[in-house]
Structures are given as structure tokens and as C-alpha cells.
Design a protein around this motif. Structure first.
Motif, PDB file in Angstrom:
ATOM      1  N   HIS A 405     -95.760  51.298 -41.429  1.00 25.78           N
ATOM      2  CA  HIS A 405     -94.568  52.079 -41.262  1.00 25.78           C
ATOM      3  C   HIS A 405     -95.234  53.429 -40.597  1.00 25.78           C
ATOM      4  CE1 HIS A 405     -91.256  50.447 -44.148  1.00 25.78           C
ATOM      5  NE2 HIS A 405     -92.529  49.852 -44.631  1.00 25.78           N
ATOM      6  N   THR A 407     -94.631  57.098 -38.748  1.00 23.59           N
ATOM      7  CA  THR A 407     -93.717  58.586 -38.442  1.00 23.59           C
ATOM      8  C   THR A 407     -94.361  59.291 -37.296  1.00 23.59           C
ATOM      9  OG1 THR A 407     -93.260  58.410 -40.916  1.00 23.59           O
ATOM     10  CG2 THR A 407     -92.891  60.622 -39.525  1.00 23.59           C
ATOM     11  N   VAL A 408     -93.642  59.897 -36.410  1.00 21.74           N
ATOM     12  CA  VAL A 408     -94.126  60.652 -35.354  1.00 21.74           C
ATOM     13  C   VAL A 408     -94.567  61.960 -35.971  1.00 21.74           C
ATOM     14  CG1 VAL A 408     -93.257  61.883 -33.225  1.00 21.74           C
ATOM     15  CG2 VAL A 408     -92.559  59.489 -33.919  1.00 21.74           C
ATOM     16  N   THR A 413     -93.513  66.309 -29.675  1.00 19.56           N
ATOM     17  CA  THR A 413     -92.361  66.276 -28.985  1.00 19.56           C
ATOM     18  C   THR A 413     -92.172  65.220 -27.967  1.00 19.56           C
ATOM     19  OG1 THR A 413     -92.774  68.150 -27.590  1.00 19.56           O
ATOM     20  CG2 THR A 413     -91.854  68.868 -29.572  1.00 19.56           C
ATOM     21  N   GLY A 451     -89.438  56.541 -30.518  1.00 11.47           N
ATOM     22  CA  GLY A 451     -88.339  57.025 -31.053  1.00 11.47           C
ATOM     23  C   GLY A 451     -87.793  56.739 -32.464  1.00 11.47           C
ATOM     24  N   ALA A 452     -87.993  55.513 -32.780  1.00 12.78           N
ATOM     25  CA  ALA A 452     -87.428  54.862 -33.946  1.00 12.78           C
ATOM     26  C   ALA A 452     -88.208  55.029 -35.183  1.00 12.78           C
ATOM     27  CB  ALA A 452     -86.815  53.188 -33.882  1.00 12.78           C
ATOM     28  N   CYS A 453     -89.374  55.470 -34.997  1.00 14.98           N
ATOM     29  CA  CYS A 453     -90.499  55.594 -35.986  1.00 14.98           C
ATOM     30  C   CYS A 453     -90.159  56.715 -36.831  1.00 14.98           C
ATOM     31  CB  CYS A 453     -91.884  55.554 -35.537  1.00 14.98           C
ATOM     32  SG  CYS A 453     -92.395  53.939 -34.734  1.00 14.98           S
ATOM     33  N   ASP A 454     -89.339  56.561 -37.923  1.00 13.09           N
ATOM     34  CA  ASP A 454     -89.111  57.628 -38.798  1.00 13.09           C
ATOM     35  C   ASP A 454     -89.824  57.240 -40.219  1.00 13.09           C
ATOM     36  OD1 ASP A 454     -87.294  55.722 -39.664  1.00 13.09           O
ATOM     37  OD2 ASP A 454     -85.449  57.010 -39.430  1.00 13.09           O
ATOM     38  N   GLY A 455     -90.480  56.246 -40.354  1.00 10.43           N
ATOM     39  CA  GLY A 455     -90.915  55.871 -41.549  1.00 10.43           C
ATOM     40  C   GLY A 455     -90.230  54.878 -42.526  1.00 10.43           C
ATOM     41  N   GLU A 456     -88.861  54.641 -42.022  1.00  6.47           N
ATOM     42  CA  GLU A 456     -88.060  53.725 -42.772  1.00  6.47           C
ATOM     43  C   GLU A 456     -88.515  52.217 -42.550  1.00  6.47           C
ATOM     44  OE1 GLU A 456     -85.755  54.572 -44.854  1.00  6.47           O
ATOM     45  OE2 GLU A 456     -85.615  56.805 -44.661  1.00  6.47           O
ATOM     46  N   ILE A 494     -98.973  59.768 -34.244  1.00  2.70           N
ATOM     47  CA  ILE A 494     -98.023  59.216 -35.192  1.00  2.70           C
ATOM     48  C   ILE A 494     -98.991  58.926 -36.370  1.00  2.70           C
ATOM     49  CG2 ILE A 494     -96.772  57.868 -33.478  1.00  2.70           C
ATOM     50  CD1 ILE A 494     -98.203  55.220 -34.570  1.00  2.70           C
ATOM     51  N   ARG A 500     -92.547  52.935 -47.218  1.00  3.33           N
ATOM     52  CA  ARG A 500     -91.655  54.327 -47.641  1.00  3.33           C
ATOM     53  C   ARG A 500     -91.189  54.034 -49.213  1.00  3.33           C
ATOM     54  NH1 ARG A 500     -89.971  58.427 -45.059  1.00  3.33           N
ATOM     55  NH2 ARG A 500     -88.171  59.581 -45.610  1.00  3.33           N
TER      56      ARG A 500
END
Length: 501
Positions: A405, A407-408, A413, A451-456, A494, A500
């Protein structure tokens, strides 16, 4: 007079960076940064505050009456300063005692660094044993060193001792060495005045003072300046290592495996020659490979031979308008021509002795001219995190990597630029706010995945979803994106986790 008396006087006067800025104001502070003492001298004239007197004495090089010195230094007095070799008979300071403040991951520090006077005060050529104070290179190296705990650290070529102070922040013990007797004397005073313990000073060339010893971390701004070895060319101990060309950096790199513990790291500044059109970083790569080290080498600047000679002649106090300049410049260029040197690169080296020789090597040799707003501050921790990220991802095949998984990073930015009225961006890129301030160009596929890398979701699931959304072949997109995601992890854009919670 003891050093503790002088330290007590400095503390009582609040002789600090912030106090002095408050006394002479922002205009004078900026002028001092340009080696112009006049505004500061005008602001401090007639001021009786002890910190003002200390600044006039130590930083501006004024000759002061004993009565004024005695009032500012009640515990030490003018007699005590003379006894310690800090004050001459005319009431002038023989050394610079400069307040120094810094902040790192371990907090804020306030020290006093003792060195020889800068050119603004000296008004003459440098002595061969001149001891340099805190400058841009010192600050850069301090930022290049990680703040993680270490048992033993070596500061090779300590100079005024500022790197030893920084090293002690995270180390149990520090050994600081220098070839110069004067440097060690002033470093000793720096350490004592700053109230820092567990720093041992030793004299000798390169690794001779620590023969047979190993360290968890080695820090060095070696005397790497490439100086002609011929009569008439002044040798300055703080910058000239006595080797031909870039030999001292090569010697240092090749010797590191004998003085680093397994897993130990070295953090160095240095320069390297470009010979007969060959890439200078390739020379560094040869040294690293011969030593069997992991490496992250960053070239920050490259100068042609003439510019390099001018830079270091000015550093030694030789100006283009003087009679000495042209023959010295000729000597520098003759020396470069003898080795077919066209350019010299300057940068940072972070090197590691492997714990296990069978593991994949990290060997990055790159040119990075961008810089984050904080400069080199925190760069050492960022590079250490990059080594750890490399160790993790290098051991994984694509299938295993895709299960991670991502996360940025919080300092990253995304910028998008559009032509007026356009529906889609013409330029997309990731911008790093710390570390080296990298800028990475994005295409549609990578931009959508990041952009979709939020750890989910696992990276592989995101890649499949983006492929379906963009009507792309999932395997082809994975083959393009996954190597670039590994790179983003190593450079800190990242962060990765197994899952998660």
C-alpha cells in the motif's frame, strides 16, 4: 582564567545569534552576510551591552579598551583573555568566537564556534594554518548527516569542531581528527565553550589517528580543493589535502570499508575531475565499486577549469585585479591541462558498508540542481530513508511490490498546467517540498495511480483500476508504472506499508 569562566560570561551576556540580530537589526545583519561590517559597527557604537562589546571584539575585529572588556567579561577579564591567547596587547581578538544556532530533528542548539577571522576583519591573505569558521559547506554537511542514534562517530578533518558538535547530538562518543595543530586547539575551545562532552580530539593525517578502529558513522568535509603542487602556489591546510587532483577524495572513499562497521555510513563533501571529456561521476563510481560500498552520490554543481581556479583563488584572498592573479591562474590551468581536466564537479557522497554482500547494491550517481526551501537541512534523514526504502523494494519482485500500500508523502504536491480554455493539462508533475526538492514529470497513467495512493488499496489493485478506466492494457501499464513507483519510494515521494489497519 578557565574556559568555564569565559563560557559563563558568554551565557550571562546572552551572546547568541538572536541577541545580536536584535542589537544590530536586519539591515546590518544582511550586510554582514555580504562581508560589509559598516552598518553593524554603526549600530553597536557606544552600546554598553556585554553582547554588543563581545560582537565588536570577536566579530568586527575592533580594538577595545581593557576597561570595556573587563566590564563585558566580569569572570574572565582582559587579563584572562590574554592568558588564554584570545586577546592581543592592543585589545584585539586573535580569534573569532561566533554564536551559532541550528535546529534539527533532535531540537534547537546554541553553541559558540571558535575560528580565525574572516577576510572582512583580517584584511590580508590567509595564513597557511587558517582555521575556517562556519560557512555554507559546514551547514550543508551538517544537513547531510542523519540524526538517528549512533554509538561511535568519526569527524575526519574537524576544523573548528562544528561537525563534531552536531555529531555528538546523536552519538554516544565522537572522535574528531585534524592534521592542523591550530585547528585542534580552536576545536578544543569550541567544544569547551559549547559545553559538549564525549568528544575526543586527535591529530594526524586522514585515518592515521584511528588506525584499526571502526565507526558507525564517518563525517568529513575533507581538504578536497584541487591545488597545483608547484612552487609559488600557497597551500592552505583547511582546503588543500596535499594530493594530486581529486586524489584525496578517492583515497578517502577507498579506505572507508576498513573504518566502517557493517551497515555503517559515511557522509562526505567532495569534488571530482572530468578528464578528456569523460564523466566525472564515472570516476566516483569506479572508486565506490572498488571499495564495495553502497552509494548515493549527488553532483550539485559543475565548473569549468577556469571558473574553478578563479573560485579558489578568490577564496584564498587573491583578486583578479592583483598582480598575483594571472600567474597563479596559469599554474592552475597548467595543472588541469596536464591531466586533461576540463571541468570539476562538486557534491555530496553518502556511502555505506554492506551488512550482507549478497543483497542488492544501491548505487545512485545523479545530478540534482533543484533544492527544497530548507536547503540541505534534513537531507541526511531523507537519504537514510531512501537507503531503507531501496533495501525493502529491491528484495521484492513486481508481484510482491504490487501488494504493498502506498501513500503520497506529506511534503509532495501535484502541479498541473493548462493552456487557457483547455480541458486537459499540458503538464503534470510532482513537487517535493523537502529533501532535494525533486520535480517528477507525470503522464496520465502514473498521475492517476499516484493520485489514488491514499494507503487504502494495494498498488496493484490501483493499477488495474486505472487501466480499466483509461482503457489500457493492465500488464503494460504495470510494466511502465511499477518501476517508477519504486523510484518514487526511494526518493521519498511515496511511503510504503504492507497493509492498512
Amino acid at each position: 582564567m578557565t574556559t568555564s569562566d569565559l563560557r559563563a560570561d558568554l551565557l550571562a551576556a546572552d551572546y547568541t545569534v538572536d541577541r545580536l540580530r536584535g542589537l544590530w537589526g536586519p539591515v546590518a545583519d544582511a550586510a554582514l552576510g555580504r562581508d560589509n561590517p559598516v552598518p553593524a559597527r554603526r549600530e553597536l557604537a557606544g552600546r554598553a551591552h556585554p553582547a554588543a562589546v563581545m560582537a565588536r571584539l570577536f566579530l568586527l575585529g575592533e580594538s577595545l579598551a581593557d576597561a570595556d572588556i573587563d566590564a563585558a567579561f566580569p569572570g574572565t577579564g582582559s587579563a584572562g583573555l590574554r592568558a588564554r591567547g584570545i586577546l592581543d596587547a592592543d585589545g584585539r581578538a586573535l580569534v573569532e568566537v561566533r554564536p551559532y544556532s541550528a535546529v534539527d530533528a533532535t531540537g534547537v542548539v546554541h553553541w559558540w564556534v571558535v575560528s580565525d577571522h574572516v577576510e572582512m576583519v583580517r584584511r590580508g591573505p590567509l595564513a597557511p594554518d587558517h582555521v575556517l569558521g562556519v560557512g555554507g559547506a559546514s551547514l550543508t554537511l551538517a544537513g547531510l548527516v542523519p540524526t538517528s542514534p549512533a554509538r561511535r562517530v568519526l569527524d575526519l578533518g574537524t576544523g573548528s569542531g562544528v561537525q563534531a558538535l552536531h555529531a555528538r547530538r546523536s552519538a554516544e562518543r565522537v572522535v574528531a581528527t585534524d592534521l592542523s595543530e591550530r585547528a585542534l586547539a580552536l576545536a578544543s575551545l569550541t567544544v569547551e565553550l559549547s559545553g559538549v562532552d564525549q568528544i575526543e580530539l586527535r591529530r594526524g593525517d586522514m585515518f592515521a589517528p584511528v588506525a584499526g578502529e571502526r565507526f558507525d558513522r564517518i563525517v568529513s568535509n575533507p581538504p578536497f580543493v584541487i591545488t597545483p603542487r608547484e612552487r609559488g602556489v600557497d597551500i592552505l591546510e583547511y582546503r588543500d589535502g596535499g594530493r594530486v587532483g581529486d586524489g584525496i577524495v578517492e583515497e578517502l572513499v577507498r579506505a572507508l570499508p576498513h573504518h566502517l562497521e557493517p551497515g555503517g555510513t559515511a557522509h562526505l563533501l567532495g569534488n571530482w575531475e572530468y578528464r578528456a571529456g569523460a564523466d566525472g561521476l564515472d570516476r566516483v563510481r569506479e572508486w565506490v565499486e572498488a571499495a564495495g560500498l553502497d552509494a548515493w552520490v549527488i553532483e550539485r554543481e559543475r565548473q569549468d577549469a577556469a571558473e574553478y581556479a578563479e573560485t579558489w583563488l578568490r577564496d584564498g584572498g587573491v583578486r583578479t585585479a592583483t598582480d598575483a592573479f594571472e600567474p597563479l591562474a596559469e599554474a592552475w590551468l597548467d595543472d588541469f591541462a596536464a591531466r586533461t581536466v576540463t571541468h570539476v564537479g562538486f557534491g555530496y557522497l553518502t556511502l555505506r558498508r554492506p551488512v550482507d554482500e549478497s543483497t542488492p547494491r544501491l548505487r545512485r550517481f545523479e545530478r540534482v540542481t533543484t533544492a527544497a526551501p530548507g536547503g540541505a537541512s534534513g537531507l541526511g534523514d531523507a537519504i537514510a530513508a531512501g537507503f531503507a526504502a531501496h533495501d525493502r523494494v529491491a528484495a521484492l519482485d513486481d508481484r510482491a511490490f504490487a501488494r504493498l500500500h502506498a501513500t503520497v508523502a506529506a511534503d509532495v504536491t501535484e502541479e498541473r498546467h493548462f493552456w487557457p480554455g483547455a480541458e486537459h493539462p499540458t503538464v503534470m508533475r510532482l513537487v517535493q517540498g523537502t529533501g532535494l526538492g525533486r520535480v517528477i514529470d507525470l503522464d496520465t497513467g502514473l498521475g492517476a495511480v499516484v493520485g489514488a495512493c491514499d494507503g487504502e488499496l494495494p498498488i496493484g489493485v490501483i493499477v488495474d483500476a486505472v487501466a480499466e478506466l483509461l482503457d489500457l492494457d493492465a500488464a503494460a501499464l504495470a510494466g511502465d508504472v511499477l518501476p517508477r513507483m519504486r523510484e518514487l519510494a526511494v526518493v521519498g515521494m511515496i511511503t510504503l506499508a504492507d497493509h492498512r489497519e
